[in-house]
Design a protein around this motif. Sequence first.
Motif, PDB file in Angstrom:
ATOM      1  N   ALA A  88       1.810  -1.453   5.612  1.00 47.62           N
ATOM      2  CA  ALA A  88       2.863  -1.900   4.685  1.00 47.62           C
ATOM      3  C   ALA A  88       4.204  -1.311   5.124  1.00 47.62           C
ATOM      4  O   ALA A  88       4.498  -0.137   4.887  1.00 47.62           O
ATOM      5  CB  ALA A  88       2.529  -1.481   3.256  1.00 47.62           C
ATOM      6  N   LYS A  98       7.114  -1.482   4.096  1.00 46.58           N
ATOM      7  CA  LYS A  98       8.030  -0.921   3.087  1.00 46.58           C
ATOM      8  C   LYS A  98       7.897   0.595   3.005  1.00 46.58           C
ATOM      9  O   LYS A  98       8.835   1.278   2.620  1.00 46.58           O
ATOM     10  CB  LYS A  98       7.755  -1.565   1.723  1.00 46.58           C
ATOM     11  CG  LYS A  98       6.492  -1.079   1.051  1.00 46.58           C
ATOM     12  CD  LYS A  98       6.129  -1.895  -0.159  1.00 46.58           C
ATOM     13  CE  LYS A  98       5.274  -3.080   0.265  1.00 46.58           C
ATOM     14  NZ  LYS A  98       4.776  -3.855  -0.870  1.00 46.58           N
ATOM     15  N   ASN A 101       4.058 -10.882   1.656  1.00 48.13           N
ATOM     16  CA  ASN A 101       3.806 -10.703   0.228  1.00 48.13           C
ATOM     17  C   ASN A 101       5.088 -10.820  -0.555  1.00 48.13           C
ATOM     18  O   ASN A 101       6.164 -10.648  -0.002  1.00 48.13           O
ATOM     19  CB  ASN A 101       3.347  -9.251  -0.017  1.00 48.13           C
ATOM     20  CG  ASN A 101       1.855  -9.112   0.066  1.00 48.13           C
ATOM     21  OD1 ASN A 101       1.125  -9.913  -0.480  1.00 48.13           O
ATOM     22  ND2 ASN A 101       1.423  -8.079   0.749  1.00 48.13           N
ATOM     23  N   HIS A 123      -3.621  -6.599  -5.087  1.00 52.66           N
ATOM     24  CA  HIS A 123      -3.098  -5.244  -4.830  1.00 52.66           C
ATOM     25  C   HIS A 123      -2.946  -4.598  -6.195  1.00 52.66           C
ATOM     26  O   HIS A 123      -2.216  -5.107  -7.042  1.00 52.66           O
ATOM     27  CB  HIS A 123      -1.754  -5.305  -4.098  1.00 52.66           C
ATOM     28  CG  HIS A 123      -1.103  -3.958  -3.992  1.00 52.66           C
ATOM     29  ND1 HIS A 123      -1.543  -2.982  -3.129  1.00 52.66           N
ATOM     30  CD2 HIS A 123      -0.062  -3.422  -4.674  1.00 52.66           C
ATOM     31  CE1 HIS A 123      -0.789  -1.900  -3.274  1.00 52.66           C
ATOM     32  NE2 HIS A 123       0.114  -2.142  -4.207  1.00 52.66           N
ATOM     33  N   SER A 172      -0.369   1.720  -6.516  1.00 52.66           N
ATOM     34  CA  SER A 172      -0.190   2.706  -5.462  1.00 52.66           C
ATOM     35  C   SER A 172      -0.565   4.081  -5.994  1.00 52.66           C
ATOM     36  O   SER A 172      -0.523   4.299  -7.210  1.00 52.66           O
ATOM     37  CB  SER A 172       1.281   2.674  -5.057  1.00 52.66           C
ATOM     38  OG  SER A 172       1.425   2.877  -3.686  1.00 52.66           O
ATOM     39  N   GLY A 219      -2.801   1.052  -1.431  1.00 53.57           N
ATOM     40  CA  GLY A 219      -2.778   1.838  -2.659  1.00 53.57           C
ATOM     41  C   GLY A 219      -3.513   3.156  -2.654  1.00 53.57           C
ATOM     42  O   GLY A 219      -3.446   3.889  -3.642  1.00 53.57           O
ATOM     43  N   GLU A 276      -4.099  -3.119   3.252  1.00 56.62           N
ATOM     44  CA  GLU A 276      -2.645  -3.021   3.396  1.00 56.62           C
ATOM     45  C   GLU A 276      -2.147  -1.603   3.132  1.00 56.62           C
ATOM     46  O   GLU A 276      -1.283  -1.394   2.273  1.00 56.62           O
ATOM     47  CB  GLU A 276      -1.962  -3.987   2.415  1.00 56.62           C
ATOM     48  CG  GLU A 276      -2.405  -5.420   2.542  1.00 56.62           C
ATOM     49  CD  GLU A 276      -1.653  -6.378   1.629  1.00 56.62           C
ATOM     50  OE1 GLU A 276      -1.495  -7.549   2.000  1.00 56.62           O
ATOM     51  OE2 GLU A 276      -1.219  -5.940   0.543  1.00 56.62           O
ATOM     52  N   GLY A 284      -0.064   1.771   3.182  1.00 58.06           N
ATOM     53  CA  GLY A 284       1.242   2.270   3.593  1.00 58.06           C
ATOM     54  C   GLY A 284       1.189   3.782   3.538  1.00 58.06           C
ATOM     55  O   GLY A 284       1.051   4.485   4.541  1.00 58.06           O
ATOM     56  N   ARG A 285       1.210   4.303   2.310  1.00 59.12           N
ATOM     57  CA  ARG A 285       1.261   5.741   2.070  1.00 59.12           C
ATOM     58  C   ARG A 285       0.169   6.520   2.811  1.00 59.12           C
ATOM     59  O   ARG A 285       0.441   7.528   3.441  1.00 59.12           O
ATOM     60  CB  ARG A 285       1.087   5.973   0.571  1.00 59.12           C
ATOM     61  CG  ARG A 285       1.262   7.404   0.108  1.00 59.12           C
ATOM     62  CD  ARG A 285       0.911   7.525  -1.375  1.00 59.12           C
ATOM     63  NE  ARG A 285       1.339   6.398  -2.158  1.00 59.12           N
ATOM     64  CZ  ARG A 285       2.522   6.293  -2.748  1.00 59.12           C
ATOM     65  NH1 ARG A 285       3.365   7.282  -2.692  1.00 59.12           N
ATOM     66  NH2 ARG A 285       2.842   5.212  -3.433  1.00 59.12           N
ATOM     67  N   ARG A 336      11.792  10.029  -4.782  1.00 59.07           N
ATOM     68  CA  ARG A 336      10.542   9.900  -5.555  1.00 59.07           C
ATOM     69  C   ARG A 336      10.463  10.863  -6.747  1.00 59.07           C
ATOM     70  O   ARG A 336      10.057  10.465  -7.833  1.00 59.07           O
ATOM     71  CB  ARG A 336       9.318  10.055  -4.651  1.00 59.07           C
ATOM     72  CG  ARG A 336       9.243   8.996  -3.545  1.00 59.07           C
ATOM     73  CD  ARG A 336       7.926   9.004  -2.795  1.00 59.07           C
ATOM     74  NE  ARG A 336       6.828   8.581  -3.617  1.00 59.07           N
ATOM     75  CZ  ARG A 336       5.970   9.379  -4.199  1.00 59.07           C
ATOM     76  NH1 ARG A 336       6.030  10.684  -4.009  1.00 59.07           N
ATOM     77  NH2 ARG A 336       5.011   8.903  -4.949  1.00 59.07           N
ATOM     78  N   TYR A 368      10.172   8.725 -10.114  1.00 59.58           N
ATOM     79  CA  TYR A 368       8.827   8.637 -10.719  1.00 59.58           C
ATOM     80  C   TYR A 368       8.364   9.976 -11.271  1.00 59.58           C
ATOM     81  O   TYR A 368       7.198  10.110 -11.614  1.00 59.58           O
ATOM     82  CB  TYR A 368       7.779   8.215  -9.677  1.00 59.58           C
ATOM     83  CG  TYR A 368       8.157   7.066  -8.807  1.00 59.58           C
ATOM     84  CD1 TYR A 368       8.272   5.774  -9.330  1.00 59.58           C
ATOM     85  CD2 TYR A 368       8.370   7.234  -7.438  1.00 59.58           C
ATOM     86  CE1 TYR A 368       8.598   4.714  -8.515  1.00 59.58           C
ATOM     87  CE2 TYR A 368       8.690   6.167  -6.620  1.00 59.58           C
ATOM     88  CZ  TYR A 368       8.802   4.924  -7.166  1.00 59.58           C
ATOM     89  OH  TYR A 368       9.123   3.861  -6.362  1.00 59.58           O
ATOM     90  N   TYR A 399       7.926   6.033   1.620  1.00 58.17           N
ATOM     91  CA  TYR A 399       8.810   5.763   0.497  1.00 58.17           C
ATOM     92  C   TYR A 399       9.856   6.856   0.310  1.00 58.17           C
ATOM     93  O   TYR A 399      10.266   7.141  -0.810  1.00 58.17           O
ATOM     94  CB  TYR A 399       7.990   5.572  -0.795  1.00 58.17           C
ATOM     95  CG  TYR A 399       6.925   4.507  -0.649  1.00 58.17           C
ATOM     96  CD1 TYR A 399       7.273   3.166  -0.517  1.00 58.17           C
ATOM     97  CD2 TYR A 399       5.569   4.837  -0.604  1.00 58.17           C
ATOM     98  CE1 TYR A 399       6.307   2.185  -0.361  1.00 58.17           C
ATOM     99  CE2 TYR A 399       4.598   3.868  -0.449  1.00 58.17           C
ATOM    100  CZ  TYR A 399       4.965   2.548  -0.326  1.00 58.17           C
ATOM    101  OH  TYR A 399       4.016   1.583  -0.162  1.00 58.17           O
ATOM    102  N   MET A 423      13.444   4.502   1.178  1.00 59.21           N
ATOM    103  CA  MET A 423      14.122   4.339  -0.107  1.00 59.21           C
ATOM    104  C   MET A 423      15.406   5.169  -0.175  1.00 59.21           C
ATOM    105  O   MET A 423      16.002   5.305  -1.258  1.00 59.21           O
ATOM    106  CB  MET A 423      13.181   4.763  -1.251  1.00 59.21           C
ATOM    107  CG  MET A 423      11.987   3.837  -1.403  1.00 59.21           C
ATOM    108  SD  MET A 423      10.847   4.378  -2.708  1.00 59.21           S
ATOM    109  CE  MET A 423      11.738   3.919  -4.189  1.00 59.21           C
TER     110      MET A 423
END
Length: 488
Positions: A127, A129, A171, A268, A271, A308, A344, A346-347, A383, A387, A444, A448
């Motif tokens: 991913a 992103k 996506n 999906h 995450s 995720g 998929e 990413g993290r 982050r 979050y 991220y 970001m």
Amino acid sequence: MAAATNFSHSPLISKTRTYSLNHYPFPKNTILPFKLSKSYSLKPLSLKAVISQQNPATTTTQETTQFKHCFTKSQDGFLYCENLKVQEIMESVERRPFYLYSKPQITRNVEAYKDALEGLSSIIGYAIKANNNLKILEHLRGLGCGAVLVSGNELRLALRAGFDPTRCIFNGNGKLLDDLVLAAQEGVFVNVDSEFDLENIVAAARIAGKKVNVLLRINPDVDPQVHPYVATGNKNSKFGIRNEKLQWFLDAVKAHPNELKLVGAHCHLGSTITKVDIFRDAAALMVNYIDEIRSQGFEVDYLNIGGGLGIDYYHSGAILPTPRDLIDTVRELVLSRNLNLIIEPGRSLIANTCCLVNRVTGVKTNGTKNFVVIDGSMAELIRPSLYDAYQHIELVSPASPDAEVSTFDVVGPVCESADFLGKDRELSTPAKGAGLVVHDAGAYCMSMASTYNLKMRPPEYWVEEDGSVSKIRHGETFEDHIRFFEGL
Ligand code: LLP
């Protein structure tokens, strides 16, 4: 005044470049050769396979995996990236803060997925992103990954990095027509997210003169048990089609045989998921949908279970699911339907390969709270502010023996009270100029990052397999900002 230093003779920097060193008024080491002559006792982390609290019947055997992690606090009190002292890297690069990655850790993370996927026909769609550094993308592509995209520019970047477009998945809930046309031209898989999205994909196929391979992104309505901002697989989400509307979409695909070929189903859930049962529950629902779709004569071969998988942000030694746990929990379902599996991540591929390396500007107190003020901020790593995410923080070198241990908020210089990297962290009171890292900054964080307060995006470096350090992205400069106004 900035001093110019040529690193071409230092094995630390593999590319011959001239960097300017910011003058820094605190004592520091001179630029050193960074290959360490002495081997340090680096403690490998030990992660055990997950044991689900909810449904032990679906879990794998509990085995201990020796997990080699790139960032290790050695007994000498220094933080190392692979075998290099982060302190020494910090003092040799042109500016701080900066992102420091381990290239071998990226490789190890991909290998963990590849090993887990053995015996299955699969695509690891990274991913983009999570981290869109071109050098990292080229490395991931070289390791055999495909790519997961959410914009035309991510698709362009994936093509630039040499990804095979037929191993890429586009996506998104608001894909634009122009970007869909590019995806159609390149033969990328496209996930259908809504009625209007399907209409746009049909239009893009006509413009490109190519049939598009589509998957239906079905919202399985499974609660991923994560922060609401990163939950996507539950009913209230803006992503995917309502599962009750499946028949409408199947009829719409049937009505466009020249434009669309339905090849699979996608979901999906969200995450930072730390329970593999959640993936298993969703996969069980998804194969039922695939049975239903097949029963209507569609030849669908792909199950895409999204990304995720969470990571151990707390560094607490918690027993978290590994890629093998994730894949093993869906393996039988995938084999039972003879499906190709798309994942998929990413993290879980990139987060733990990187630290944001900062320098302490000073320490202050307001009477009730203590603050460590660093040069990094929410602009480089949002982050925690966005979050309330926890990312582990530590000093890169041993504190002086008389330094008091206190509880600090670690904050940046940005003009916002939300500008914090960590709250209530117990740390030895750092000296001005001490190095401080925020861990797990590979996903991220840079992708970001903003230029808020005109804090220009930092440079990125990685430690290579041979122990040298290379710059993999230039830091942005004030001149870059001014360029946007030239000629107006
Ligand atoms: N596939 C889809 C369709 C996604 O929406 C995402 C992430 C992924 C894959 C990759 O998920 P991962 O394996 O990285 O969890 N900015 C947030 C995370 C947002 C995730 C968005 N979608 C954060 O900093 O935690």
